[in-house]
Each structure stands twice: as C-alpha cells, then as structure tokens.
Design an enzyme around this catalytic site. Sequence first.
Site, PDB file in Angstrom:
ATOM      1  N   ASP A  28       0.848  -1.192   0.000  1.00 34.51           N
ATOM      2  CA  ASP A  28       0.000   0.000   0.000  1.00 34.51           C
ATOM      3  C   ASP A  28       0.888   1.247   0.000  1.00 34.51           C
ATOM      4  O   ASP A  28       1.674   1.457   0.921  1.00 34.51           O
ATOM      5  CB  ASP A  28      -0.895  -0.009   1.245  1.00 34.51           C
ATOM      6  CG  ASP A  28      -1.854   1.167   1.257  1.00 34.51           C
ATOM      7  OD1 ASP A  28      -1.536   2.161   1.918  1.00 34.51           O
ATOM      8  OD2 ASP A  28      -2.895   1.097   0.594  1.00 34.51           O
ATOM      9  N   THR A  55      -3.114   5.904  -4.214  1.00 37.98           N
ATOM     10  CA  THR A  55      -1.950   6.551  -3.590  1.00 37.98           C
ATOM     11  C   THR A  55      -0.659   6.226  -4.343  1.00 37.98           C
ATOM     12  O   THR A  55       0.210   7.093  -4.488  1.00 37.98           O
ATOM     13  CB  THR A  55      -1.817   6.108  -2.125  1.00 37.98           C
ATOM     14  OG1 THR A  55      -1.877   4.691  -2.051  1.00 37.98           O
ATOM     15  CG2 THR A  55      -2.931   6.691  -1.288  1.00 37.98           C
ATOM     16  N   THR A  56      -0.528   4.997  -4.817  1.00 36.87           N
ATOM     17  CA  THR A  56       0.674   4.637  -5.588  1.00 36.87           C
ATOM     18  C   THR A  56       0.668   5.339  -6.937  1.00 36.87           C
ATOM     19  O   THR A  56       1.682   5.877  -7.380  1.00 36.87           O
ATOM     20  CB  THR A  56       0.744   3.109  -5.770  1.00 36.87           C
ATOM     21  OG1 THR A  56       0.684   2.475  -4.495  1.00 36.87           O
ATOM     22  CG2 THR A  56       2.032   2.711  -6.471  1.00 36.87           C
ATOM     23  N   ASP A  78      -9.476   0.381   1.515  1.00 41.12           N
ATOM     24  CA  ASP A  78      -9.448   0.858   0.128  1.00 41.12           C
ATOM     25  C   ASP A  78     -10.712   0.428  -0.612  1.00 41.12           C
ATOM     26  O   ASP A  78     -11.301   1.202  -1.369  1.00 41.12           O
ATOM     27  CB  ASP A  78      -8.209   0.313  -0.597  1.00 41.12           C
ATOM     28  CG  ASP A  78      -6.926   0.995  -0.139  1.00 41.12           C
ATOM     29  OD1 ASP A  78      -7.037   1.994   0.593  1.00 41.12           O
ATOM     30  OD2 ASP A  78      -5.838   0.536  -0.501  1.00 41.12           O
TER      31      ASP A  78
END
Length: 544
Positions: free
Chosen positions: A64, A97-98, A390
């Site tokens: 994550d 987020t990545t 998520d």
Amino acid sequence: MFGGGRAPILVLSQNTKRESGKKVQLENINAGKQIADVIRTCLGPQAMLKMLMDPMGGIVMTNDGNAILREITVQHPAAKSMIEIARTQDEEVGDGTTSVIVLAGEMLAAAEQFLEQQMHPTIIIRQYRQALEDMVQLLEGPLSKPVDRNDKAALAQVVKGCVGTKFLGKWSDLAVNIALDAVNTVLLEENGRTEVDIKRYAKVEKIPGGAVEESQILRGVMVNKDVTHPKMRRYIQNPRIILLDCGLEYKKGESQTNVEITGEADFTRMLEIEEEHVKRQCEEIIALKPDVVFTEKGGLRFGAAFSTQSQHYSNKACSIARACGATIVNRTEELQESDVGTGAGLFEIKKIGDEYFCFVTECKDPKACTILLRGSSKDILNETERNLQDALQVARNIMLSPRLVPGGGAIEMAVAQRLLQKATHGPYKALAHALEIIPRTLAQNCGANTIKTLTALRAKHANHSDPNTPCTWGIDGETGELVEQDKKGLWEPLSVKLQTYKTAVETAILLLRIDDIVSGSKKKGDKEVPTPSQIQQQEAQGAE
C-alpha cells in the site's frame, strides 16, 4: 521600497545554506523521481511488497503506497511534499496513492528537459495547467460512462478491480461483498443529500485466529465487553436498549472539595445520600423496563433489572444508537420512552478466542455495521484491514459519484492520445506522454516486453474511431498482455482518477515554482544575527 524606507534585507547567518535557481528545481525534480522509484514496483496485481522496519523493531509488510510512505523518513523538503500528496489522496478518495506518486514523479521528470533548455518554469506551468483542464473535460465527458448504483454486479466488478491488486485479492469475492454491504448499510439519504460515513459507522474489529474466509459483516454492532455480573442474561431476543453517557454511580466531589464531619451521624448521612442517588438512578431506568443498558463508565454491582452494562467509547455508542434506534442520554432524569432502542433483533454474548464479545445484531434498519476480520496473525489482519479500507472507499466513491473509467492503464492511454492530438507546445506534449507511465509500469511489474507492449497499445488507441466513447484496450496486470477492459470487467471510479490527476499535476506545478530554498540553524555559541530593524536603529544611533 516599503513605506518610503529601506528595502527589506535577507539576513543570512554563517550557518545558513541558500540554494536558488535552476539547481533547486533540478534537485526537487530528482527528489520527486526518487520517491516515485521507491513505490513504482507496488503498482498492479503483480506488485511487490515492501518490508518496513521501525526504530522499535516492529515490521510491516505491505504494498500500500500510503502505508509505505507514511513509514519512511526523508530529509529533502520536496520529497516530504511528495509524501504529503499520498496522504491527501488517501484522505480524499482512499485509493490511487501509488498511482499519484508515480504520475507526479514522471510529470516532474518530463519538465526536466525543458529546464535544461533554459525554458522558464512559468511557461511549463502554464502548459501543465492547460493540460489538466483538458484532462478534466475529457474525463467528465466522453471518456467516462455512468453506472447504475443499484446494479450490484457492475459495482462488484469495480471494487474487485481495486482489491485484485492487493494482498486481499485471493479473497476478492468475500472482500467485495463485505465492502458493498457495509456501504449500503451506512448509506443515508435525506433532503436530497447522500451521506456515506464509513469511518464512523462501518467499524472494523480484528480478532487474531481463524482463517480470512471466516471474516463477515454484522448487521449491527460488536463490542469487546462482557456483562458485569454472571447472573445477567447472555441471550435476549428483541431487546429494549438504553444508552447512557454517564456513569451509574455517585459522583464524588473534586480533589479540592472539603467536607467537615463532626459526628458519626454526619458520616452515616453521607453514605445515605450516595445510596439514595444510585437508587434514584436505578428507579428512573427501571421505569422504562429495559433489557440492556450500555453506560459510559462505572458499574452496576447490585441486583438490578438489567441484562448487561458495558463501558464504551462515544463513537461505539453512536454506532449502537444508529443500529437499534436508541438515543444517547446524558442524565437518567432525562430518560423517555422514545429514547429506548427497539430496532435490534438479538443481543448475545459470545466467546471468541480468549475474550468475550457483546453482539447487537439482526437490526431492522441498521445504519451502522461492524466488519469482523479474522486472520492467523496480527500482520495479516493489519494488511487485510488496509486493503479492505481501500475497497470501502472505492464503493463509497461510486455511490457518491456513479461514473466509471476503464482500468489497467486504458484511461491513461486514452487521455494521452486525445491530448497529443491537441498538443502544440513541448510541455503540453510531455505531460501527455507522462501519463503513459501507468501502463508502462504495469507491464514492467509483470515482466512483459515494455516497448513492444506500449507500441501495440498506442496503435490500438490510435485506431479507435469513435470520439464519444473511451478506447478500453489496456494492460492485463497478471500477464502483461493487451486486453479490452470492458470485456474483462475492469473499471475504476471516475472520482479516484480525477483526484489522482489533479493532485499529481498540482504537485508538479508546486515544486516547479520553487526557485529558492533557505534553511538556517543557530549553533550554540553563535552570535545572534541582527534583524533589519535593529540594523537601522544601530545606524541611526551612529549618525547621532
């Protein structure tokens, strides 16, 4: 000049470091690229894990992006800004987020060539802003499609696309069902407004032991408490529930309170007052004939007509109130019949592992729920919770904004293709090419031939003739082959993509606008540097 006086002076001590101009911009770009390189391998279904070790010896294994960046320590201010955008992305939409870090790093790298050609950052920024405006128009227009919020199969495909890239992907069907049921449970529509507060009303309880398959969602609330007396009932159908935000005990004075006792009768009277207070509280509660009483603190240590009492936090009390229809009351004197919750179908105490848990379930119309997670170890439970959060956020985003875009890098390639058709300046075109980093990284992470795959994907999008529909050709994150994402059923919420692009471009613009970094620290024994006003005062005294 300010006020007709002397211009402000930038005073630098001997220990102050100052860097400016193109050197600072290139350093910021390099810092952004390094942060992006750290988590580039965490994108897609074949993502690698990172093992994070904290100073206390704790270990976290996750892919994550937000969890990784939250744990690492960096010194460069531009790198800290990159970490902050991952946090922003997670708070806003809970996913991507990545992607946002990888995109921001690539957009910064795209600007590097123009800075080396002596192009002014303002020109690059202007083109980046124009490209962002065009991206938003394309995404909100022809490149996205609406989805019916009541079509559970379509929603499940979207959530599955989010979970499939994570540790929980092995149990994706279970995670998808839990996420959709939780969001539908806490969904509240009133006055034409839709509210989905999963942070407050969809609580996750992690219990080590058992298998992940044993995880479930409860139509109600679970509390890690037991009854206060062994004779109290542990199984009640259709209970009448009262919630009190006060202790069922005599409230003693503060530490500064002084009491003067002159005789034995005074002490006896103090005890009688305390007993009368507790008795009155109990009579006020008994009058409503409840089966279960949850209190904020204190205890019922005497024979009373209650089934249980549980110490509890206020947020848990809010969840119980929403689930069973009770009202949280601050004083027993204010209790009314309308405050009693009758919406729960079952109250029971169960032992799981070594601990006892209180379940208020089978609620008629619960607007709160508890997600019970099981797993063999705390590490697995923590990673499962991160992945499930998520999935919950993705399901929430679809409910609030029911529009979808194709996943697997298809939307990035489609947007890049449209932008390249309109491109007239170098930075605008470079930003369009920077979007291709997502499909390129997906191909790299599953071991495919990157150049061959990207060339074939560009050709598919270039040959797409209908301008009113998105081309859905993208990368299969498992094999690296080209697939049509609409046939595979891989879609992503529009709100996540919009937030990703906005955050990435705005961060790139922010870092490109920095042309000066000044940092100073005063060492012990250094002379204090005078301020500009002190310098003026000294000069005036010298002139006299």
